[in-house]
Enzyme design. Structure first.
Site, PDB file in Angstrom:
ATOM      1  N   TYR A 160      -9.552  16.100   6.114  1.00 22.96           N
ATOM      2  CA  TYR A 160      -8.418  15.351   5.550  1.00 22.96           C
ATOM      3  C   TYR A 160      -8.549  15.224   4.035  1.00 22.96           C
ATOM      4  CZ  TYR A 160      -5.361  11.573   4.137  1.00 22.96           C
ATOM      5  OH  TYR A 160      -4.422  10.837   3.474  1.00 22.96           O
ATOM      6  N   HIS A 170       2.870  10.679  -6.661  1.00 23.62           N
ATOM      7  CA  HIS A 170       2.555   9.263  -6.483  1.00 23.62           C
ATOM      8  C   HIS A 170       2.811   8.424  -7.737  1.00 23.62           C
ATOM      9  CE1 HIS A 170       0.956  10.587  -2.740  1.00 23.62           C
ATOM     10  NE2 HIS A 170       0.377   9.438  -2.455  1.00 23.62           N
ATOM     11  N   ASN A 194      -6.966   6.895  -4.415  1.00 22.91           N
ATOM     12  CA  ASN A 194      -7.331   5.974  -3.335  1.00 22.91           C
ATOM     13  C   ASN A 194      -8.287   4.914  -3.858  1.00 22.91           C
ATOM     14  OD1 ASN A 194      -7.525   7.777  -0.162  1.00 22.91           O
ATOM     15  ND2 ASN A 194      -5.910   6.598  -1.053  1.00 22.91           N
ATOM     16  N   TYR A 221      -5.717 -41.822  -7.490  1.00 18.99           N
ATOM     17  CA  TYR A 221      -6.449 -40.644  -7.016  1.00 18.99           C
ATOM     18  C   TYR A 221      -6.595 -39.567  -8.093  1.00 18.99           C
ATOM     19  CZ  TYR A 221      -6.204 -42.156  -2.106  1.00 18.99           C
ATOM     20  OH  TYR A 221      -6.344 -42.830  -0.927  1.00 18.99           O
ATOM     21  N   ARG A 224      -9.648 -41.038  -9.894  1.00 18.50           N
ATOM     22  CA  ARG A 224     -10.826 -41.306  -9.069  1.00 18.50           C
ATOM     23  C   ARG A 224     -11.289 -40.072  -8.293  1.00 18.50           C
ATOM     24  NH1 ARG A 224     -10.406 -44.660  -3.947  1.00 18.50           N
ATOM     25  NH2 ARG A 224      -8.392 -45.200  -4.865  1.00 18.50           N
ATOM     26  N   PHE A 240      -9.987   1.673   1.536  1.00 15.64           N
ATOM     27  CA  PHE A 240      -8.986   1.501   0.485  1.00 15.64           C
ATOM     28  C   PHE A 240      -8.069   0.311   0.726  1.00 15.64           C
ATOM     29  CE2 PHE A 240      -7.467   5.018   3.359  1.00 15.64           C
ATOM     30  CZ  PHE A 240      -6.659   4.216   4.157  1.00 15.64           C
ATOM     31  N   GLU A 300       1.186   3.988   7.325  1.00 19.15           N
ATOM     32  CA  GLU A 300       0.585   2.831   6.654  1.00 19.15           C
ATOM     33  C   GLU A 300       1.396   1.609   7.068  1.00 19.15           C
ATOM     34  OE1 GLU A 300       0.709   4.077   2.583  1.00 19.15           O
ATOM     35  OE2 GLU A 300      -0.561   5.811   2.990  1.00 19.15           O
TER      36      GLU A 300
END
Length: 507
Positions: free
Chosen positions: A53, A83, A195, A282, A285, A334, A419
């Protein structure tokens, strides 16, 4: 001194040195040897024609498409180009440098199967201060930060756009001017550049540094507010902290007690006859408990980011067994989920800290709680004093609450449902800068209000250490006697915070 990248021991301090101070980097000899060994495994796969791959197949949903040997190089170039779909404002210089360094370090680990020359090129770009233009939007944090890293990789191969010596240039021209030869991608190298989680990790790591400084600054502001409101430091007793042993709470309590040591204001109202209050609100404190929870939350997020600093996050990974032989294994390192959840944790911490800061400054501006003139002005009515400064703080605080909504629980399927569960880590990390800007200005307003309150209690003085903070504020912002625009004062004190002026007081 040049930072040697090994893939195993990069520190946050080194990251900050490269990102902000431009420190030099180089690939270590040991990392180079590991990279050569893993590259030999990839070369063997290419020469034998075995299917692997990302080496001789398509990507994602197209993983079943076999690529011929003569097309392997083109496959990698096509991947980078296709990409590069990022949009939006580009990352700033520090973010870009951090991202480049982190990608170089991950590849230096020697589990990606790329040649040492790829990392050496990234190092040369960093050392020459040649920075790819990387759009900040477009990553869902699944197969890493694909789109942002693609824009980085474009310049590595002599394409895209880059900033160099104050000019925005085509990547090829920038590389030529810097005397850096673009990389001709071999099998797997385009995929290995893309990646990874280095976009979200860069933003998260830089945000953690500033968040640490702001929580220290908030301790300083709270100490001044405590005196302005004539509160009691009794709640910060170390024995109380030991009874519920959270480390962050102990740290903030110690800071608060130390900052107020020697306060004349505190001594003036010890008598119950003078001050019938038994306990403070608060927001005073419980300052150690709230600030401390922020500290501990940031520490947990930092631990997660520290693991990622020296992790291999691309796919597939190459594990060497003996020279020329090894296993190429597909996995999911990834995926950005750990960092996405850490970014959400940081966002919640930032929003929480801003929330209690705003409550303290509201206590000071409200005459029903402050025992001071309304809105901290000597002549209320004619003057509005800090009335709208508190409104500004409320607006910033409310905005941060909205921005703190978790990103890591969101997902949208991508890549043809391959994905199908994504992290949204990049968007989760990207909002942190805006939240930190809001928080910094909110704390600046608290510092201004606290110093004004202390002035209204003169001639009594605050503690010796807290007075250093008071003097730093007054060097930039004079006491408000009559109304004036306070926007410039807020920005001036915010700039001091950004320089670390107040957090340095605690060191």
């Amino acid at each position: 001194m040049t930072i040697a990248l090994t893939g195993d021991d990069l520190t946050f301090e080194q990251l900050y040195g490269v990102a902000w101070r431009g420190e030099a980097v180089a690939l270590s000899p040991t990392a180079m040897d590991r990279m050569k060994a893993s590259r030999a495994v990839v070369d063997r796969v290419v020469s034998t024609g075995a299917t692997a791959y990302g080496i001789n197949t398509g990507f994602g949903k197209l993983a079943s498409v076999r690529i011929s040997p003569e097309q392997v190089r083109q496959l990698q170039v096509n991947l980078v180009r296709s990409h590069a779909c990022g949009v939006g404002a580009p990352l700033n210089e520090a973010e870009t440098r951090a991202m480049m360094l982190l990608r170089a370090n991950a590849l230096a680990k020697g589990l990606s199967g790329v040649r040492p020359s790829v990392v050496e090129t990234l190092c040369a770009m960093l050392n020459a201060k040649l920075h790819p233009v990387i759009p900040s939007q477009g990553s869902v944090g699944a197969s890493g930060d694909l789109a942002p890293l693609a824009h980085l990789a474009l310049v590595v191969i002599g394409e895209g756009q880059a900033a160099y010596k104050g000019e925005l240039l085509p990547g090829s021209e920038a590389m030529g001017r810097a005397g850096i030869a673009p990389v001709t991608l071999e099998a797997k190298e385009g995929l290995s550049l893309l990646n990874g989680t280095q976009g979200m990790l860069a933003l998260l790591s830089l945000a953690l540094y500033e968040a640490d400084s702001l929580v220290d600054t908030a301790d300083v502001a709270a100490a001044l507010s405590l005196d302005a409101l004539r509160g009691s430091p009794g709640a910060f007793d170390a024995r109380i902290m030991q009874a519920r042993a959270f480390p962050g709470a102990a740290t903030s309590a110690r800071h608060l007690a130390h900052l107020n040591e020697g306060s004349q204001i505190r001594e003036s109202h010890r008598s119950a006859a003078k001050d019938p209050r038994v306990q403070d609100a608060y927001s005073l404190r419980c300052t150690p408990q709230v600030h401390g929870a922020v500290r501990d939350s940031l520490a947990q997020a930092r631990e997660m980011a520290a693991v990622e600093l020296n992790s291999a996050t691309d796919n597939p990974l190459v594990f060497v067994r003996d020279p020329g032989n090894g296993d190429i294994i597909s996995g999911g390192n990834f995926h950005g989920q750990p960092l996405a959840m850490a970014a959400d944790q940081v966002a919640i911490a930032i929003a929480t800290l801003g929330g209690i800061v705003e409550r303290r400054l509201e206590q000071m501006t409200n005459p029903l709680t402050s025992m001071l003139p309304a809105f901290l002005t000597p002549e209320p009515g004619l003057n509005s004093g800090f009335m709208i400064a508190q409104v500004t703080a409320a607006a910033l605080t409310s905005e941060n609450k909205s921005l703190a909504s978790p990103h890591s629980v969101d997902s949208i399927s991508t890549s043809g449902n391959q994905e199908d569960y994504v992290s949204m880590g990049m968007s989760g990390a990207r909002r942190l800068e805006r939240m930190l800007d809001n928080l910094r200005r909110t704390i600046a307003i608290e510092l201004l209000c606290a110093c004004q309150g202390i002035d209204l209690l003169a001639p009594l003085q605050t503690g010796a250490l807290a007075k250093k903070a008071y003097e730093a504020v007054r060097a930039k912002s004079a006491r408000v006697v009559e109304d004036r625009p306070l926007a410039a004062d807020i920005e001036a004190v915010s700039a001091l915070i950004d320089l670390g002026t107040f957090s340095a007081i605690l060191r």
